[in-house]
Design an enzyme around this catalytic site. Structure first.
Site, PDB file in Angstrom:
ATOM      1  N   GLN A 131       0.403  -1.090   0.182  1.00  0.00           N
ATOM      2  CA  GLN A 131       0.158  -0.397   0.170  1.00  0.00           C
ATOM      3  C   GLN A 131       0.917   1.526  -0.080  1.00  0.00           C
ATOM      4  O   GLN A 131       0.383   2.599  -0.071  1.00  0.00           O
ATOM      5  CB  GLN A 131      -0.842   0.530   1.356  1.00  0.00           C
ATOM      6  N   ARG A 154       4.353  -0.399  13.229  1.00  0.00           N
ATOM      7  CA  ARG A 154       3.115  -1.541  12.193  1.00  0.00           C
ATOM      8  C   ARG A 154       3.581  -1.201  10.676  1.00  0.00           C
ATOM      9  O   ARG A 154       3.124  -0.490  10.647  1.00  0.00           O
ATOM     10  CB  ARG A 154       2.122  -1.583  13.422  1.00  0.00           C
ATOM     11  N   HIS A 198       0.950  -9.861   4.995  1.00  0.00           N
ATOM     12  CA  HIS A 198      -0.409  -8.245   5.170  1.00  0.00           C
ATOM     13  C   HIS A 198      -0.324  -8.555   3.490  1.00  0.00           C
ATOM     14  O   HIS A 198      -0.087  -7.444   1.840  1.00  0.00           O
ATOM     15  CB  HIS A 198      -0.221  -7.234   5.048  1.00  0.00           C
ATOM     16  N   ASN A 241      -1.859 -10.835   8.620  1.00  0.00           N
ATOM     17  CA  ASN A 241      -2.625  -9.615   8.751  1.00  0.00           C
ATOM     18  C   ASN A 241      -4.019 -10.068   8.122  1.00  0.00           C
ATOM     19  O   ASN A 241      -4.109 -10.252   6.175  1.00  0.00           O
ATOM     20  CB  ASN A 241      -2.535  -8.343   7.901  1.00  0.00           C
ATOM     21  N   GLU A 242      -5.705 -10.162   8.945  1.00  0.00           N
ATOM     22  CA  GLU A 242      -6.291 -10.170   7.968  1.00  0.00           C
ATOM     23  C   GLU A 242      -6.444 -11.603   7.255  1.00  0.00           C
ATOM     24  O   GLU A 242      -6.814 -11.570   6.134  1.00  0.00           O
ATOM     25  CB  GLU A 242      -7.326  -9.100   7.556  1.00  0.00           C
ATOM     26  N   ASN A 250      -8.155  -5.528  14.053  1.00  0.00           N
ATOM     27  CA  ASN A 250      -8.473  -4.396  13.143  1.00  0.00           C
ATOM     28  C   ASN A 250      -9.804  -4.520  13.233  1.00  0.00           C
ATOM     29  O   ASN A 250     -10.579  -5.109  12.826  1.00  0.00           O
ATOM     30  CB  ASN A 250      -7.783  -4.741  11.526  1.00  0.00           C
ATOM     31  N   TYR A 275     -13.560  -2.091  12.603  1.00  0.00           N
ATOM     32  CA  TYR A 275     -13.978  -0.985  11.317  1.00  0.00           C
ATOM     33  C   TYR A 275     -15.168  -0.553  11.374  1.00  0.00           C
ATOM     34  O   TYR A 275     -15.284   0.943  11.500  1.00  0.00           O
ATOM     35  CB  TYR A 275     -13.884  -0.597   9.852  1.00  0.00           C
ATOM     36  N   GLU A 294      -5.682  -2.665  14.063  1.00  0.00           N
ATOM     37  CA  GLU A 294      -5.402  -1.229  12.973  1.00  0.00           C
ATOM     38  C   GLU A 294      -7.094  -0.403  13.593  1.00  0.00           C
ATOM     39  O   GLU A 294      -7.889  -1.164  13.195  1.00  0.00           O
ATOM     40  CB  GLU A 294      -6.362  -2.129  10.796  1.00  0.00           C
ATOM     41  N   TRP A 300      -4.828   3.406  11.967  1.00  0.00           N
ATOM     42  CA  TRP A 300      -5.165   2.741   9.927  1.00  0.00           C
ATOM     43  C   TRP A 300      -5.784   4.542   9.356  1.00  0.00           C
ATOM     44  O   TRP A 300      -7.097   4.441   9.926  1.00  0.00           O
ATOM     45  CB  TRP A 300      -5.905   1.745   9.895  1.00  0.00           C
ATOM     46  N   TRP A 307      -6.418  -0.760  -2.007  1.00  0.00           N
ATOM     47  CA  TRP A 307      -6.649  -1.934  -3.380  1.00  0.00           C
ATOM     48  C   TRP A 307      -7.791  -2.263  -3.616  1.00  0.00           C
ATOM     49  O   TRP A 307      -7.184  -1.412  -4.837  1.00  0.00           O
ATOM     50  CB  TRP A 307      -7.320  -3.273  -1.622  1.00  0.00           C
TER      51      TRP A 307
HETATM   52  O1  IFM Z   1      -6.168  -0.976   3.936  1.00  0.00           O
HETATM   53  C1  IFM Z   1      -6.387  -1.641   4.286  1.00  0.00           C
HETATM   54  C2  IFM Z   1      -5.673  -2.428   5.688  1.00  0.00           C
HETATM   55  O2  IFM Z   1      -4.905  -3.135   4.393  1.00  0.00           O
HETATM   56  C3  IFM Z   1      -5.792  -3.293   6.194  1.00  0.00           C
HETATM   57  N1  IFM Z   1      -7.375  -3.877   6.696  1.00  0.00           N
HETATM   58  C4  IFM Z   1      -8.105  -3.152   6.814  1.00  0.00           C
HETATM   59  C5  IFM Z   1      -7.496  -0.927   5.600  1.00  0.00           C
HETATM   60  C6  IFM Z   1      -9.138  -0.632   5.259  1.00  0.00           C
HETATM   61  O3  IFM Z   1      -9.682  -1.336   4.261  1.00  0.00           O
END
Ligand code: IFM
Length: 451
Positions: free
Chosen positions: A22, A79, A123, A167-168, A294, A296, A354, A401, A409
């Site tokens: 990213q 991170r 990631h 990650n995720e 993480n 949101y 995040e 984040w 993405w």
């Molecule tokens: O940008 C992403 C990150 O790469 C992974 N977690 C969610 C973020 C926001 O969509």
């Protein structure tokens, strides 16, 4: 008068997060191999405006200045993730020393600036060479990931004390192999389930390797967790909420704590799971030092199994405050999921690895970005983190984040999550209001609605 100041425990870690693909750019420089995201974003129609991470924030060349920004913000921790194909261009075998040196220099500069590195090994930028062999759905990937973890933890383990394996993994497996919105863009549920298993197994087998190479290090994994609420009290909606919770949350949480894969989901997927071999579930549930979370938003589950007219009327509604990702702003969801992780799953420590929001940013004629909506989002989520600590949840740190606006993405550069604005034409960085505010939060180790 109400006291508006919430202090955090001494030693609470304040950080910011990014990920290699990213922000780095330099997609084919200095011996780096192609990643699945290079391939995916170079394929017409896969990302908004055909955007790619070819240049991104050009962090590969500007890392020195970027560390200076982190220092200016007073970050205690950073991170970031390693690009696997930058250090092992073919995924395994030959090491690209220039790639290792890049990360090694970054780690040195961070430590010099008093910033603790938190390294994520994966990631999402899998070496394309590994995907050409089948990628995460194939068991061979586990040995490759362990080799990669070994190489990296040997190279950086004398200085890096905090490691995040993945990650995720839900996104890697289900968005990449089932929903097709992410690289490698496949749409096959069985592939996704096998991918999820091999991701978790890779994590489980890498943990002891990292620990052997970095005595005393703390090692964990980061999950994206989205609590689900039924839209109404109907059985159908409650079943739906339980299903989505199983899909996104329980599938990973249960396996990690040694409960195996949730049987209701195995039955629902209708997968024979023959790729799960004896010993795998024990390996996956290796004790970890912390869980990375993480968070949101939440989900509101409405069943399609019964006709709408036969369902109960909804009682839970999305709030009016929505981010540019079309995600509801719902701080209480963070409180709820953190409580569950502690009281139901018993993780020994938790980091918010995040949390943040994308909102449109406008630069004023004076060259400022007054991102009050993002600031308020972060502030309200931090308030909930603070409340969970008060009830005994062992949250040890918070990483916003993201540090920088970056490549989001499939959405390309259309979404800005940074507390630092990036002008992609000039690569100028501008601290947004949220960054200046966050600096004060870090300094005072508290959130104060008046600052
Ligand atoms: O940008 C992403 C990150 O790469 C992974 N977690 C969610 C973020 C926001 O969509």
């Amino acid at each position: 008068m109400k006291n508006n100041i919430s202090s955090f425990p001494n030693g609470f870690i304040w950080g910011a997060a990014t990920a290699s693909y990213q922000i780095e750019g330099a997609w084919d420089e200095d011996g780096k191999g192609e990643s699945i995201w290079d391939r995916f974003s170079h394929t017409p129609g896969k990302t908004q405006n055909g955007d790619s991470g070819d240049i991104a924030c050009d962090h590969y060349h500007r890392w020195h200045d970027d560390v200076a920004i982190m220092k200016e913000l007073g970050l205690q921790a950073y991170r970031f993730s390693i690009s696997w194909p930058r250090v092992l261009p073919a995924g395994l075998g030959e090491i690209n020393q220039i790639g290792i040196d890049f990360y090694s220099n970054l780690v040195d500069a961070l430590l010099e600036a008093g910033i603790e590195p938190y390294v994520t090994l994966y990631h999402w930028d899998l070496p394309q060479a590994m995907q050409d062999l089948g990628g995460w759905p194939e068991r061979m990937i586990v040995d490759a990931f362990v080799e990669y973890s070994d190489v990296l933890s040997r190279a950086l383990g004398d200085r890096v004390k905090h490691w995040i394996t993945l990650n995720e993994p839900w996104v890697s497996a289900f968005v990449g192999y089932r929903e097709g919105r992410h690289a490698p863009g496949h749409t096959d549920l069985d592939e996704a389930i096998a991918a999820a298993h091999h991701l978790l197994l890779s994590h489980g087998e890498a943990v002891p390797v990292i620990r052997a190479n970095c005595p005393g290090a703390s090692v964990g994994i980061t999950l994206n967790l989205t609590p689900q609420e039924p839209a109404s009290p109907s059985i159908a909606d409650r079943k739906e909420a339980n299903w989505v919770d199983g899909y996104i949350n329980r599938w990973f949480l249960d396996a990690l704590v040694g409960r195996g894969y949730p049987q209701d989901m195995v039955d629902g997927f209708g997968n024979t799971m023959e790729f799960v071999l004896p010993g795998d579930l024990d390996a996956i549930s290796v004790p970890i030092d912390f869980l990375g979370v993480n968070y949101y938003t939440r989900g509101i589950a409405r069943s399609n199994d019964v006709p709408e007219v036969d369902n109960l009327p909804p009682t839970v509604f999305r709030g009016d405050e929505i981010t540019e990702m079309d995600w509801e702003v719902y701080p209480m969801g963070l409180y709820n999921i953190l409580g569950r992780l502690h009281f139901d799953y018993g993780f020994p420590a938790i980091y918010i690895t995040e949390n943040g929001a994308s909102f449109p940013d406008i630069i004023t004629p004076e060259g400022q970005v007054d991102d009050t909506a993002r600031l308020s989002y972060i502030q309200r989520h931090l308030a909930k983190v603070n409340e969970t600590i008060q009830i005994g949840v062992p949250v040890k740190g918070y990483f916003v984040w993201s540090l920088f606006d970056n490549f989001e993405w499939a959405f390309g550069y259309s979404k800005r999550f940074g507390i630092v604005y990036v002008d992609y034409e000039t690569q100028e960085r501008i601290l947004k209001s949220s960054a200046s505010w966050y600096r004060k939060v870090i300094k005072r180790n508290s959130i104060d609605v008046n600052i």
